[in-house]
Scaffold this active site. Structure first.
Site, PDB file in Angstrom:
ATOM      1  N   ASP A 170      25.838 -24.023  11.800  1.00 37.75           N
ATOM      2  CA  ASP A 170      24.403 -23.918  12.114  1.00 37.75           C
ATOM      3  C   ASP A 170      23.513 -23.800  10.873  1.00 37.75           C
ATOM      4  OD1 ASP A 170      24.998 -24.166  14.752  1.00 37.75           O
ATOM      5  OD2 ASP A 170      24.679 -22.063  15.282  1.00 37.75           O
TER       6      ASP A 170
ATOM      7  N   THR B 104       8.290 -33.597   3.928  1.00 38.35           N
ATOM      8  CA  THR B 104       8.035 -34.404   5.133  1.00 38.35           C
ATOM      9  C   THR B 104       8.852 -33.946   6.346  1.00 38.35           C
ATOM     10  OG1 THR B 104       8.121 -36.606   6.129  1.00 38.35           O
ATOM     11  CG2 THR B 104       9.695 -36.191   4.370  1.00 38.35           C
ATOM     12  N   GLN B 105       8.255 -34.101   7.512  1.00 36.21           N
ATOM     13  CA  GLN B 105       8.964 -33.811   8.775  1.00 36.21           C
ATOM     14  C   GLN B 105       9.952 -34.923   9.112  1.00 36.21           C
ATOM     15  OE1 GLN B 105       6.160 -33.262  11.996  1.00 36.21           O
ATOM     16  NE2 GLN B 105       5.064 -31.668  10.903  1.00 36.21           N
ATOM     17  N   CYS B 106       9.792 -36.085   8.461  1.00 33.64           N
ATOM     18  CA  CYS B 106      10.687 -37.207   8.776  1.00 33.64           C
ATOM     19  C   CYS B 106      12.096 -36.868   8.302  1.00 33.64           C
ATOM     20  CB  CYS B 106      10.230 -38.472   8.056  1.00 33.64           C
ATOM     21  SG  CYS B 106       8.691 -39.106   8.674  1.00 33.64           S
TER      22      CYS B 106
ATOM     23  N   ASP C 200      28.659 -15.192  12.717  1.00 31.97           N
ATOM     24  CA  ASP C 200      28.130 -16.466  13.186  1.00 31.97           C
ATOM     25  C   ASP C 200      27.053 -16.828  12.159  1.00 31.97           C
ATOM     26  OD1 ASP C 200      27.537 -17.969  16.215  1.00 31.97           O
ATOM     27  OD2 ASP C 200      26.072 -18.195  14.602  1.00 31.97           O
ATOM     28  N   SER C 201      26.995 -18.075  11.740  1.00 36.80           N
ATOM     29  CA  SER C 201      26.089 -18.394  10.628  1.00 36.80           C
ATOM     30  C   SER C 201      24.624 -18.297  11.012  1.00 36.80           C
ATOM     31  CB  SER C 201      26.409 -19.764  10.047  1.00 36.80           C
ATOM     32  OG  SER C 201      25.865 -20.789  10.836  1.00 36.80           O
ATOM     33  N   SER C 202      24.326 -18.102  12.279  1.00 38.53           N
ATOM     34  CA  SER C 202      22.929 -17.858  12.657  1.00 38.53           C
ATOM     35  C   SER C 202      22.477 -16.498  12.138  1.00 38.53           C
ATOM     36  CB  SER C 202      22.773 -17.904  14.173  1.00 38.53           C
ATOM     37  OG  SER C 202      23.284 -19.122  14.626  1.00 38.53           O
TER      38      SER C 202
ATOM     39  N   THR D  36      32.697 -20.946  13.924  1.00 37.27           N
ATOM     40  CA  THR D  36      33.667 -21.428  14.906  1.00 37.27           C
ATOM     41  C   THR D  36      35.026 -21.754  14.295  1.00 37.27           C
ATOM     42  OG1 THR D  36      31.811 -22.446  16.048  1.00 37.27           O
ATOM     43  CG2 THR D  36      33.981 -23.209  16.682  1.00 37.27           C
TER      44      THR D  36
ATOM     45  N   THR E  50      21.694 -31.969   6.144  1.00 38.83           N
ATOM     46  CA  THR E  50      21.004 -31.304   7.223  1.00 38.83           C
ATOM     47  C   THR E  50      21.881 -31.428   8.471  1.00 38.83           C
ATOM     48  OG1 THR E  50      18.840 -31.154   8.258  1.00 38.83           O
ATOM     49  CG2 THR E  50      19.629 -33.360   7.897  1.00 38.83           C
TER      50      THR E  50
HETATM   51  N1  ASP Z   1      27.149 -20.864  15.853  1.00 37.57           N
HETATM   52  C1  ASP Z   1      28.243 -21.273  14.985  1.00 37.57           C
HETATM   53  C2  ASP Z   1      27.899 -20.862  13.581  1.00 37.57           C
HETATM   54  O1  ASP Z   1      27.104 -21.527  12.942  1.00 37.57           O
HETATM   55  C3  ASP Z   1      28.510 -22.704  15.106  1.00 37.57           C
HETATM   56  C4  ASP Z   1      29.589 -23.195  14.168  1.00 37.57           C
HETATM   57  O2  ASP Z   1      30.407 -22.455  13.687  1.00 37.57           O
HETATM   58  O3  ASP Z   1      29.635 -24.374  13.898  1.00 37.57           O
HETATM   59  O4  ASP Z   1      28.421 -19.904  13.087  1.00 37.57           O
END
Ligand code: ASP
Length: 343
Positions: A93, A279-281, A60-62, A16, A168
């Site tokens: 992300d 851990t999930q915590c 996009d970092s996804s 973004t 995180t």
């Molecule tokens: N979906 C975007 C990404 O991780 C969100 C961001 O840029 O913060 O690329």
């Protein structure tokens, strides 16, 4: 000693932060980083020289993956001697995964690598991008006696600088999108930029930077839940070429004591699959043996992830598997903090 202006390289990977809104149409489009200084005149006020490189196709970092991590590592390696600090612009992300991975890949790093991004595009009226970008550059430029103050991979977001492999993503909307639950902030930006010097990583400065460009993604991440079935777990463990598993357990590293579960883990450890207990915590540490529900894990040779984040756990696993750490010492090496990622 005369003060030299630090050279900072901005690496734009996508996300973004690098977008601008076309005010006529309202659509978001990629920002042209070649015109960075023209578009953000505030950057001219910073006491450093800035150059930038961008992924040909910002992502996009996804869509991030280990190939892109290697790409970022290579950009840093090629430019390492010519720059005093690096700022990596990245979508939020998966920023903690990439930044954690880079912390392992860049052994003996002696310069700052600051990851940042934003929740709103740089061209948006209420953007958080400008502050994140400007302060990240300032952090990367911090010097004492012409040497960088920060010598590790960190992440800057909403007035706070964190050790990257301790972070995180905690919020998809708030500007305060990250946290470092098990390690103090490295710096805080207010009226002054206050660096928490005692918390900074001190690398061995006599050793040269080694860039590790291999990662092994024959790994799995399993989050336990009450009722998880044997069939599901068996099918994961039967994945061809599987070499390591991050097991997200309850509380301080606890899990069901049902015989089928422990036997399944034991059989796979004997087969040579590394299992790491995380851990999930959101905060706190795995302490195997603290409860009866984790003693068996300790006995069968499960590795303790201690207080590592899942993001750092998975990237550390990919890094160590690719670096041919022998089976006999894998547990000891994994349980040793390599870049300050665990206590
Ligand atoms: N979906 C975007 C990404 O991780 C969100 C961001 O840029 O913060 O690329």
């Amino acid at each position: 000693m005369s003060k030299m202006q630090p050279n900072i390289l901005l690496i734009y990977t996508g996300g973004t932060i690098g977008m601008v809104k076309d005010f006529k149409t309202g659509a978001l489009r990629a920002f042209n980083f070649k015109n960075l200084l023209k578009s953000i005149p505030e950057l001219n006020l910073l006491d450093c020289k800035i150059e930038s490189v961008s992924f040909e196709t910002p992502i996009d970092s996804s869509n991030m993956n280990p190939d892109y991590w290697v790409k970022i590592a290579k950009i840093i390696e090629i430019n390492y001697d010519n720059f005093d600090g690096f700022v990596v612009l990245h979508g939020s992300d998966t920023m903690s995964y990439t930044a954690s991975a880079l912390s392992f890949m860049l052994e003996n790093l002696a310069k700052p690598i600051v990851f940042t991004g934003s929740q709103l595009p740089i061209g948006d009226l209420r953007t958080d991008a400008k502050e994140n970008l400007i302060t990240s550059i300032q952090v990367a430029s911090l010097q004492y006696r012409n040497k960088p103050v920060i010598k590790e991979v960190c992440l800057y977001f909403e007035y706070k600088l964190y050790r990257a492999n301790r972070t995180t993503k905690i919020n998809a909307e708030h500007f305060e999108a990250f946290s470092s639950p098990n390690y103090p902030d490295l710096a805080e930006s207010g009226v002054h930029l206050k660096v928490n010097k005692n918390q900074l990583f001190s690398p061995n400065l006599r050793k040269k930077l080694t860039v590790h460009k291999k990662l092994n993604n024959n790994v799995a991440l399993i989050k336990l839940f009450p009722g998880i079935s044997e069939t599901l777990l068996e099918s994961i463990f039967n994945t061809p070429n599987l070499e390591g598993v991050i097991l997200e357990t309850y509380g301080s590293g606890n899990c069901t004591t049902e015989a089928w579960f422990i036997d399944l883990l034991k059989t796979n450890i004997i087969k040579g699959i590394h299992i790491i207990n995380v851990t999930q915590c959101p905060s706190g540490s795995v302490i195997m043996g603290h409860y009866e529900t984790s003693s068996q894990l300790k006995k069968i040779g499960v590795i303790s992830g201690k207080d590592i984040t899942t993001e750092a756990a998975i990237s550390k696993l990919m890094y160590l598997l690719a670096n041919n750490v022998s089976k006999d010492v894998f547990k000891i090496v994994y349980e040793t903090p390599l870049r300050g990622e665990m206590t």
